[in-house]
Design an enzyme around this catalytic site. Structure first.
Site, PDB file in Angstrom:
ATOM      1  N   LYS A  77      29.821 -68.502  46.388  1.00  0.00           N
ATOM      2  CA  LYS A  77      29.193 -69.095  47.276  1.00  0.00           C
ATOM      3  C   LYS A  77      27.617 -69.043  46.803  1.00  0.00           C
ATOM      4  O   LYS A  77      26.568 -69.843  46.719  1.00  0.00           O
ATOM      5  CB  LYS A  77      28.936 -69.123  48.656  1.00  0.00           C
ATOM      6  CG  LYS A  77      30.443 -69.247  49.363  1.00  0.00           C
ATOM      7  CD  LYS A  77      30.994 -70.643  48.939  1.00  0.00           C
ATOM      8  CE  LYS A  77      32.543 -71.058  49.472  1.00  0.00           C
ATOM      9  NZ  LYS A  77      33.495 -69.963  49.066  1.00  0.00           N
TER      10      LYS A  77
ATOM     11  N   GLU B  59      37.040 -67.183  49.925  1.00  0.00           N
ATOM     12  CA  GLU B  59      37.984 -68.211  49.563  1.00  0.00           C
ATOM     13  C   GLU B  59      39.101 -68.058  50.761  1.00  0.00           C
ATOM     14  O   GLU B  59      39.233 -67.083  51.296  1.00  0.00           O
ATOM     15  CB  GLU B  59      38.556 -68.318  48.278  1.00  0.00           C
ATOM     16  CG  GLU B  59      37.360 -68.280  47.182  1.00  0.00           C
ATOM     17  CD  GLU B  59      36.562 -69.454  47.175  1.00  0.00           C
ATOM     18  OE1 GLU B  59      36.972 -70.469  47.870  1.00  0.00           O
ATOM     19  OE2 GLU B  59      35.348 -69.555  46.936  1.00  0.00           O
ATOM     20  N   GLY B  60      39.711 -69.258  50.914  1.00  0.00           N
ATOM     21  CA  GLY B  60      41.060 -69.206  51.745  1.00  0.00           C
ATOM     22  C   GLY B  60      41.000 -69.930  53.086  1.00  0.00           C
ATOM     23  O   GLY B  60      42.250 -69.917  53.704  1.00  0.00           O
TER      24      GLY B  60
ATOM     25  N   SER C  27      45.015 -74.045  45.063  1.00  0.00           N
ATOM     26  CA  SER C  27      46.648 -74.293  45.603  1.00  0.00           C
ATOM     27  C   SER C  27      46.743 -75.517  45.903  1.00  0.00           C
ATOM     28  O   SER C  27      45.886 -76.496  45.818  1.00  0.00           O
ATOM     29  CB  SER C  27      46.864 -73.250  46.637  1.00  0.00           C
ATOM     30  OG  SER C  27      46.161 -73.769  47.676  1.00  0.00           O
TER      31      SER C  27
ATOM     32  N   ARG D   8      43.200 -83.048  51.873  1.00  0.00           N
ATOM     33  CA  ARG D   8      43.650 -82.191  53.170  1.00  0.00           C
ATOM     34  C   ARG D   8      43.187 -82.831  54.441  1.00  0.00           C
ATOM     35  O   ARG D   8      41.851 -83.079  54.217  1.00  0.00           O
ATOM     36  CB  ARG D   8      43.134 -80.653  52.990  1.00  0.00           C
ATOM     37  CG  ARG D   8      43.996 -79.805  51.889  1.00  0.00           C
ATOM     38  CD  ARG D   8      43.427 -78.470  51.631  1.00  0.00           C
ATOM     39  NE  ARG D   8      41.927 -78.798  51.144  1.00  0.00           N
ATOM     40  CZ  ARG D   8      41.059 -78.018  50.796  1.00  0.00           C
ATOM     41  NH1 ARG D   8      41.542 -76.685  51.337  1.00  0.00           N
ATOM     42  NH2 ARG D   8      39.945 -78.071  50.204  1.00  0.00           N
TER      43      ARG D   8
ATOM     44  N   ARG E 264      38.940 -76.306  41.316  1.00  0.00           N
ATOM     45  CA  ARG E 264      39.162 -77.298  42.113  1.00  0.00           C
ATOM     46  C   ARG E 264      37.595 -77.413  42.784  1.00  0.00           C
ATOM     47  O   ARG E 264      37.321 -76.398  43.369  1.00  0.00           O
ATOM     48  CB  ARG E 264      40.052 -77.116  43.172  1.00  0.00           C
ATOM     49  CG  ARG E 264      40.583 -78.566  44.047  1.00  0.00           C
ATOM     50  CD  ARG E 264      41.464 -78.421  45.052  1.00  0.00           C
ATOM     51  NE  ARG E 264      41.020 -77.588  46.166  1.00  0.00           N
ATOM     52  CZ  ARG E 264      41.638 -76.564  46.739  1.00  0.00           C
ATOM     53  NH1 ARG E 264      42.811 -76.182  46.511  1.00  0.00           N
ATOM     54  NH2 ARG E 264      41.111 -75.892  47.723  1.00  0.00           N
TER      55      ARG E 264
ATOM     56  N   LYS F  91      27.911 -69.487  55.240  1.00  0.00           N
ATOM     57  CA  LYS F  91      29.318 -69.210  54.378  1.00  0.00           C
ATOM     58  C   LYS F  91      29.014 -67.805  53.947  1.00  0.00           C
ATOM     59  O   LYS F  91      28.063 -67.286  53.096  1.00  0.00           O
ATOM     60  CB  LYS F  91      29.377 -70.031  53.316  1.00  0.00           C
ATOM     61  CG  LYS F  91      29.721 -71.629  53.690  1.00  0.00           C
ATOM     62  CD  LYS F  91      30.076 -72.493  52.627  1.00  0.00           C
ATOM     63  CE  LYS F  91      30.493 -73.798  52.983  1.00  0.00           C
ATOM     64  NZ  LYS F  91      30.840 -74.595  51.702  1.00  0.00           N
TER      65      LYS F  91
ATOM     66  N   ASN G 124      35.951 -74.056  43.473  1.00  0.00           N
ATOM     67  CA  ASN G 124      36.854 -73.103  43.678  1.00  0.00           C
ATOM     68  C   ASN G 124      37.422 -72.854  42.055  1.00  0.00           C
ATOM     69  O   ASN G 124      37.935 -73.449  41.439  1.00  0.00           O
ATOM     70  CB  ASN G 124      38.162 -73.409  44.465  1.00  0.00           C
ATOM     71  CG  ASN G 124      37.820 -73.615  45.862  1.00  0.00           C
ATOM     72  OD1 ASN G 124      37.853 -72.893  46.674  1.00  0.00           O
ATOM     73  ND2 ASN G 124      37.939 -75.036  46.102  1.00  0.00           N
TER      74      ASN G 124
ATOM     75  N   GLU H 260      32.522 -77.011  48.043  1.00  0.00           N
ATOM     76  CA  GLU H 260      32.569 -75.652  47.363  1.00  0.00           C
ATOM     77  C   GLU H 260      33.059 -75.827  45.916  1.00  0.00           C
ATOM     78  O   GLU H 260      33.939 -77.061  45.789  1.00  0.00           O
ATOM     79  CB  GLU H 260      33.189 -74.509  48.095  1.00  0.00           C
ATOM     80  CG  GLU H 260      34.746 -75.107  48.379  1.00  0.00           C
ATOM     81  CD  GLU H 260      35.344 -73.825  49.277  1.00  0.00           C
ATOM     82  OE1 GLU H 260      34.622 -72.847  49.692  1.00  0.00           O
ATOM     83  OE2 GLU H 260      36.627 -74.031  49.511  1.00  0.00           O
TER      84      GLU H 260
END
Length: 506
Positions: free
Chosen positions: A339, A401-402, A176, A482, A147, A397, A171, A169
């Protein structure tokens, strides 16, 4: 209203104006929550704290299985149509780029060695990758479920410039909300059809053709099925590697349902610790659970140090990686999503070397913002000094992730000054993307919340190739939006910062 090319000021003016008067919307809440419940737009309820629970085992059992509606936006959020279509078209090229990165052993070694030893988690994944490479383990296929995330850069002091989707970024592990994202788009179409959003719209309107279809509900399951065929055992199973106590279980169950109903492939849910305890390999490195061969291990865990609290979890992942089972992602893909790799790709000539096509490389570079090292190089020292002097222009950064790990604005100087030169190597510096805020109404646990929000757009990418590197699938796989309060920097739904949304193309 849609226009082929917007200026920043037009983007701001063409968006519908949503009310902040929640009293006009309360009559819709019951129907909205019921729609979520009947369409699987759900989370598991959080476990009650000790003082909220009782000694009743029946109550505890009920709470263990209690469901709550997923946090969503009440109405779709505006995204420039031209930029949405651009990043959808870009995704196959990004899939190709990151596949090439993952296969360039020397590039991964040189890039990730530059992180130093301060980041223990990434170092452990890197060491595992080096060990696996030395063993020469061959897998039947490579499956990438990616993603690429974007914010719309539209500074209010540049009214005549065009809004641009800029990459936050890329992923490569546990991307998810593909399932729930698609359902939220259907939710917004339902609300538009049933209510016309009367009481919400103060100015402007919403048309059905502004709500794009979203195939992310099916794309991940179909990608796994394509890789499953390459494994070559129709009686095998797929293991979905999950976190203990996962609350976002229904986003995952939709994938499981697709695999069974469409492709007749069974899924077994396991943690890394359970894999270590219950799985075994044979003399041909095939991985088994309860006598069933495992074709694919699809990771919805493993992206953060908290997923490996003991050596048992590390041993479970290593068992998968050195077996014949196809890990999604493999270790090289996992590391390609760091990253630091994103920062190095932004350097002159790097994307061009991988793609070998100037037009494709320019297309990719069009979504980049400034990315800088924080090491002892001249560029790294300059970036460090700029971040200390002008922290409002940057984001720092780590290799994580998350959600919840980045550092912004005035918090940057104290972070950087508290790090040694060795520790700074584990971070990168990124130009701040200036996304404009707008009014919307969020629906969280049956309660409406009005405020100024910002949206982050994600485009899913699907890549499947065989053992000889022949490409079987390379396509986009739908989208995610989001949305969060504009004064909250982080954007993760699972981390509690945001809600799931869908685009309103303007």
């Amino acid at each position: 209203m849609s226009k082929l090319s917007l200026t920043n000021s037009e983007f701001l003016s063409f968006r519908p104006k949503y009310t902040s008067d929640l009293s006009k919307l309360q009559r819709y809440v019951g129907a909205a929550v019921d729609w979520e419940a009947t369409h699987g737009l759900l989370f598991k309820a959080p476990k009650p704290s000790c003082d909220q629970s009782s000694n009743s085992s029946s109550k505890e059992g009920w709470m263990e299985s209690a469901l709550i509606p997923a946090p969503v936006s009440f109405a779709p959020s505006p995204i420039p149509r031209q930029e949405f279509e651009k990043v959808v078209a870009l995704q196959p090229t990004l899939n190709q780029l990151f596949d090439k990165v993952s296969k360039d052993h020397e590039f991964l070694i040189s890039t990730l060695n530059s992180l130093g030893s301060a980041d223990e988690f990434t170092s452990r994944i890197f060491t595992m990758y080096v060990q696996l490479h030395s063993l020469g383990v061959k897998k039947p296929a490579v499956i990438g479920i990616h993603r690429s995330d974007y914010l719309i850069h539209a500074p209010d002091n540049e009214p005549d410039a065009s809004p641009k989707a800029k990459q936050v970024e890329f992923n490569t592990i546990a991307s998810s909300f593909a399932s729930l994202s698609s359902i939220v788009g259907n939710f917004h179409r339902y609300m538009l059809g049933r209510t016309g959003y009367k009481g919400l719209l103060e100015d402007g309107d919403i048309l059905k053709d502004q709500l794009p279809e979203n195939e992310s509900l099916t794309s991940i399951g179909d990608a796994l099925a394509s890789g499953f065929k390459l494994y070559g055992n129709k009686d095998a199973v797929i293991v979905m590697v999950v976190q203990p106590g996962e609350r976002n279980v229904y986003d995952q169950r939709w994938i499981e349902t697709r695999l069974w109903e469409r492709h007749n492939i069974a899924v077994v849910r396991m943690t890394f610790a359970e894999i270590n305890d219950k799985c075994a390999t044979d003399s041909e490195s095939r991985l088994f659970i309860d006598g069933k061969e495992i074709a694919i291990a699809y990771y919805r865990s493993g992206y953060a140090p908290t997923d490996f609290p003991t050596e048992k979890e590390w041993d479970g992942r290593w068992m998968i990686e050195k077996s014949r089972a196809i890990s999604v992602p493999n270790l090289a893909y996992h590391l390609a999503g760091c990253k630091k790799v994103q920062q190095v790709l932004a350097q002159p000539g790097v994307v061009e070397r991988f793609l070998g096509d100037a037009d494709k490389a320019a297309f990719v570079r069009g979504c980049f913002v400034g990315l800088y090292p924080l090491d002892e190089s001249a560029e790294g020292i300059k970036a460090y000094q700029d971040a200390i002097s002008n922290p409002a222009n940057y984001v720092v950064k780590p290799q994580r992730e998350g959600g919840g790990y980045n550092t912004y604005g005035n918090d940057i100087p104290s972070l950087l000054k508290g790090l040694s030169e060795e520790e700074r190597k584990a971070y990168i510096l990124m130009d701040l993307i200036r996304a404009p805020g707008f009014k919307n109404v969020l629906l969280r646990e049956g309660k409406l919340i009005a405020g100024e929000v910002v949206s982050e757009l994600g485009i899913y990418g699907i890549w499947v190739s065989d053992a000889n590197d022949n490409v079987v699938v390379n396509r986009h796989g739908g989208h995610l939006l989001r949305t969060k309060a504009s004064d909250v920097y982080e954007g993760g739904v699972a981390a509690g910062f945001a809600v799931i949304d869908s685009p309103l193309l303007v």
